[in-house]
Every structure is written in structure tokens, then in C-alpha cells.
Design a protein around this motif. Structure first.
Motif, PDB file in Angstrom:
ATOM      1  N   TYR A   1       0.676  -0.985  -0.140  1.00  0.00           N
ATOM      2  CA  TYR A   1      -0.063  -0.271   0.147  1.00  0.00           C
ATOM      3  C   TYR A   1       0.834   1.076   0.004  1.00  0.00           C
ATOM      4  N   ASP A   2       0.753   2.041  -0.943  1.00  0.00           N
ATOM      5  CA  ASP A   2       1.671   3.102  -1.223  1.00  0.00           C
ATOM      6  C   ASP A   2       1.217   4.348  -1.882  1.00  0.00           C
ATOM      7  N   PRO A   3       0.430   4.886  -1.207  1.00  0.00           N
ATOM      8  CA  PRO A   3      -0.302   6.148  -1.986  1.00  0.00           C
ATOM      9  C   PRO A   3       0.658   7.151  -2.241  1.00  0.00           C
ATOM     10  N   SER A   4       1.812   7.487  -1.484  1.00  0.00           N
ATOM     11  CA  SER A   4       2.650   8.716  -1.768  1.00  0.00           C
ATOM     12  C   SER A   4       3.775   8.415  -2.713  1.00  0.00           C
ATOM     13  N   TYR A   5       3.724   6.976  -3.241  1.00  0.00           N
ATOM     14  CA  TYR A   5       4.846   6.645  -4.265  1.00  0.00           C
ATOM     15  C   TYR A   5       6.212   6.775  -3.450  1.00  0.00           C
ATOM     16  N   ILE A   6       6.237   6.220  -2.136  1.00  0.00           N
ATOM     17  CA  ILE A   6       7.438   6.468  -1.343  1.00  0.00           C
ATOM     18  C   ILE A   6       8.511   5.163  -2.257  1.00  0.00           C
ATOM     19  N   LEU A   7       8.112   4.172  -2.523  1.00  0.00           N
ATOM     20  CA  LEU A   7       9.129   3.181  -3.199  1.00  0.00           C
ATOM     21  C   LEU A   7       9.096   3.528  -4.681  1.00  0.00           C
ATOM     22  N   GLY A   8      10.434   3.828  -4.850  1.00  0.00           N
ATOM     23  CA  GLY A   8      10.969   4.453  -6.226  1.00  0.00           C
ATOM     24  C   GLY A   8      11.571   5.632  -5.932  1.00  0.00           C
ATOM     25  N   TYR A   9      10.978   6.897  -5.143  1.00  0.00           N
ATOM     26  CA  TYR A   9      11.290   8.098  -4.891  1.00  0.00           C
ATOM     27  C   TYR A   9      12.166   7.862  -3.724  1.00  0.00           C
ATOM     28  N   ASP A  10      11.713   7.517  -2.492  1.00  0.00           N
ATOM     29  CA  ASP A  10      12.505   7.704  -1.314  1.00  0.00           C
ATOM     30  C   ASP A  10      12.992   6.157  -0.780  1.00  0.00           C
ATOM     31  N   ILE A  11      12.325   5.378  -1.260  1.00  0.00           N
ATOM     32  CA  ILE A  11      13.192   4.074  -1.155  1.00  0.00           C
ATOM     33  C   ILE A  11      13.250   3.226  -2.366  1.00  0.00           C
ATOM     34  N   SER A  12      14.459   2.391  -2.542  1.00  0.00           N
ATOM     35  CA  SER A  12      14.733   1.919  -3.799  1.00  0.00           C
ATOM     36  C   SER A  12      14.038   0.415  -3.935  1.00  0.00           C
ATOM     37  N   PRO A  13      13.580  -0.233  -4.976  1.00  0.00           N
ATOM     38  CA  PRO A  13      13.399  -1.221  -4.949  1.00  0.00           C
ATOM     39  C   PRO A  13      14.353  -2.235  -4.706  1.00  0.00           C
ATOM     40  N   LEU A  14      15.621  -2.071  -4.814  1.00  0.00           N
ATOM     41  CA  LEU A  14      16.675  -2.791  -4.583  1.00  0.00           C
ATOM     42  C   LEU A  14      17.675  -2.114  -3.493  1.00  0.00           C
ATOM     43  N   SER A  15      17.522  -2.497  -2.271  1.00  0.00           N
ATOM     44  CA  SER A  15      17.825  -1.904  -1.251  1.00  0.00           C
ATOM     45  C   SER A  15      18.967  -2.832  -0.386  1.00  0.00           C
ATOM     46  N   PHE A  16      19.692  -2.078   0.344  1.00  0.00           N
ATOM     47  CA  PHE A  16      20.587  -2.940   1.238  1.00  0.00           C
ATOM     48  C   PHE A  16      20.789  -2.125   2.663  1.00  0.00           C
ATOM     49  N   SER A  17      21.460  -2.797   3.752  1.00  0.00           N
ATOM     50  CA  SER A  17      21.409  -2.210   4.983  1.00  0.00           C
ATOM     51  C   SER A  17      22.864  -2.917   5.643  1.00  0.00           C
ATOM     52  N   PHE A  18      23.171  -1.916   6.711  1.00  0.00           N
ATOM     53  CA  PHE A  18      24.501  -2.411   7.452  1.00  0.00           C
ATOM     54  C   PHE A  18      23.980  -2.536   8.878  1.00  0.00           C
ATOM     55  N   ASN A  19      24.053  -3.487   9.636  1.00  0.00           N
ATOM     56  CA  ASN A  19      23.769  -3.436  10.981  1.00  0.00           C
ATOM     57  C   ASN A  19      25.050  -3.633  11.945  1.00  0.00           C
ATOM     58  N   LEU A  20      25.264  -3.038  13.052  1.00  0.00           N
ATOM     59  CA  LEU A  20      26.416  -3.290  13.848  1.00  0.00           C
ATOM     60  C   LEU A  20      25.804  -3.382  15.250  1.00  0.00           C
ATOM     61  N   GLY A  21      26.108  -4.316  16.227  1.00  0.00           N
ATOM     62  CA  GLY A  21      25.398  -4.323  17.283  1.00  0.00           C
ATOM     63  C   GLY A  21      25.934  -5.284  18.401  1.00  0.00           C
ATOM     64  N   TYR A  22      25.582  -5.147  19.762  1.00  0.00           N
ATOM     65  CA  TYR A  22      25.834  -5.995  20.780  1.00  0.00           C
ATOM     66  C   TYR A  22      24.893  -6.981  21.209  1.00  0.00           C
ATOM     67  N   ARG A  23      25.078  -8.398  21.322  1.00  0.00           N
ATOM     68  CA  ARG A  23      24.193  -9.318  21.643  1.00  0.00           C
ATOM     69  C   ARG A  23      24.716 -10.033  22.918  1.00  0.00           C
ATOM     70  N   PHE A  24      23.398  -9.902  23.831  1.00  0.00           N
ATOM     71  CA  PHE A  24      23.624 -10.380  25.299  1.00  0.00           C
ATOM     72  C   PHE A  24      22.954 -11.714  25.225  1.00  0.00           C
ATOM     73  N   ASP A  25      23.609 -12.845  25.663  1.00  0.00           N
ATOM     74  CA  ASP A  25      22.921 -14.086  25.852  1.00  0.00           C
ATOM     75  C   ASP A  25      22.649 -14.554  27.198  1.00  0.00           C
ATOM     76  N   TRP A  26      21.452 -15.105  27.293  1.00  0.00           N
ATOM     77  CA  TRP A  26      20.958 -15.965  28.286  1.00  0.00           C
ATOM     78  C   TRP A  26      21.004 -17.192  28.430  1.00  0.00           C
ATOM     79  N   TYR A  27      21.460 -18.166  29.405  1.00  0.00           N
ATOM     80  CA  TYR A  27      21.294 -19.315  29.463  1.00  0.00           C
ATOM     81  C   TYR A  27      20.297 -19.832  30.422  1.00  0.00           C
TER      82      TYR A  27
END
Length: 230
Positions: free
Chosen positions: A204-230
């Protein structure tokens, strides 16, 4: 509409966490960036995730990411609402703002070492739901009253007033893959970095965000810390 969808997504995530009966699980967070092919907008934000092992070398991960709003200045043609207003047409600056909130989930397969041991490389598929909003602020030239003008209809979009505009929300769907590395720290934690590549489609995209503000082919980078529970 946008707030209801956001609450539904967040509630689903917390339900997933609360219903987890695993003896071991992990929670984490960090920073994210989001980019698109042939799109000048580069988004920066925060992420939080839960990771549950299904085997020593395979996990299920669900992650939420919020990107800080991006503003972009453009120009557009406007026309007078009534006859007798001068000038009958003009150009105005548009300050467009888009927001981004997403939930993605998928499996991760670990290589070299297990999920919670030493250095590992991981990879796996994911799907993603994206809730984005689009809002505009029209800044007409000095001497003109914005209440006297409207946008010019075109490309399937009707003309609209320049004032009292509400944000419009879009719902997008994406699928792709993730590759990353993990280094286990001595005390139940790990540093993680991954790169995701995905194909984005519109639900659902009435403002045509896809193509103008978000590309159909996109990529991301994620850096984080993970805490483990046992």
C-alpha cells in the motif's frame, strides 16, 4: 492507520519473545543504516533484536529497526485555486520528510564456530515489513498566500491544498539475504556486524515512497551487541 500498524508489529514482536520457551536466547541492539540503488537518501537509525537458537549452528532472528526521519527539498509547480488570483501559476519549494520503521525475521546459519562460540560467519534469508510515512511542507514565495494555491494534478495524483496536510503512510514488503560476522566476548555477549540485501515491493503506497525515497533494490548495514541468556 500508521500508529495502529506500528503497535501491531511491536505487539507481535513482544508476543514472540514472551512465548519463547527456549533455555537459551539472546537480546541485542545497535545502529543501522539503510541505502538504496540510485537513491540519494541514506538513512541512519537504531535496531533491537531477539535471537533464539534452534540448533548449535542455526538460529531464528527477529529484528526491529527505526531510521531517523530524512528531509529532502524539492520544487513543484502550483496553480491558483480561483480565477483572479495573480500569478495564476508559480513554483514553490517542498520540504518532504519520510520516516522508516521495519520488522525483519529469518534464519541464520553459523559457520566456523557455533552460535555462541568464538568467531563465526553467518548467513541466511529474511523477510521484512516496512512502515514508512511521507509528509510535505510547501514554502511558497514571499508575497503569496498558500491558501490561494493548490498543487497541479498529474501522474495519477489529484491536486491538493498546500495547507493542513496529514502524513500519508505506506506499507512495503521485502525479502532478501544477510551475511555477517560475529565475535563472542568472554561474558555472555557478542559483537555482530551484518550486511543485508533485499528486493522491496509495495503493498500500500499512496505517496509513491517506493521508487522515490526507498529503492526497489536496497541494502543495509547493522552493527550491534548481543547479550546471551542461558
Amino acid at each position: 492507520m500508521g500508529n495502529k500498524i506500528t503497535l501491531l508489529i511491536i505487539s507481535t514482536l513482544f508476543m514472540f519473545v514472551s512465548n519463547t520457551s527456549q533455555a537459551q536466547y539472546s537480546l541485542g541492539g545497535g545502529v543501522s543504516t539503510f541505502h538504496g540503488l540510485n537513491i540519494d537518501i541514506n538513512r541512519v537509525g537504531l535496531n533491537g533484536f531477539v535471537e533464539v537458537p534452534k540448533a548449535s549452528d542455526m538460529t531464528l532472528l527477529v529484528r526491529a529497526a527505526y531510521m531517523f526521519p530524512e528531509k529532502d527539498t524539492r520544487t513543484a509547480d502550483i496553480e491558483a485555486i480561483d480565477f483572479g488570483i495573480s500569478p495564476s501559476k508559480a513554483q514553490t519549494d517542498i520540504v518532504a520528510k519520510t520516516s522508516y520503521f521495519a520488522i525483519d525475521g529469518g534464519t541464520r546459519h553459523y559457520f566456523i564456530n557455533d552460535y555462541d562460540v568464538g568467531f563465526s560467519i553467518f548467513a541466511g534469508p529474511h523477510i521484512k515489513g516496512i512502515l514508512a510515512s511521507y509528509s510535505v511542507d510547501y514554502r511558497v514565495p514571499d508575497g503569496l498566500d498558500p491558501n490561494d494555491y493548490k498543487t497541479i494534478a498529474g501522474n495519477g495524483s489529484p491536486s491538493q491544498s498546500l495547507t493542513n496536510l496529514s502524513p500519508q503512510y505506506s506499507l512495503l514488503f521485502a525479502f532478501g539475504g544477510t551475511v555477517g560476522v560475529k565475535y563472542q566476548l568472554p561474558y555472555r555477549g557478542a559483537l555482530m556486524f551484518d550486511v543485508g540485501l533485499e528486493i522491496v515491493t509495495q503493498l500500500y503506497d499512496p505517496s509513491y515512497i517506493l521508487g522515490y525515497d526507498i529503492s526497489p533494490l536496497s541494502f543495509s548495514f547493522n552493527l550491534g551487541y548481543r547479550f546471551d541468556w542461558y
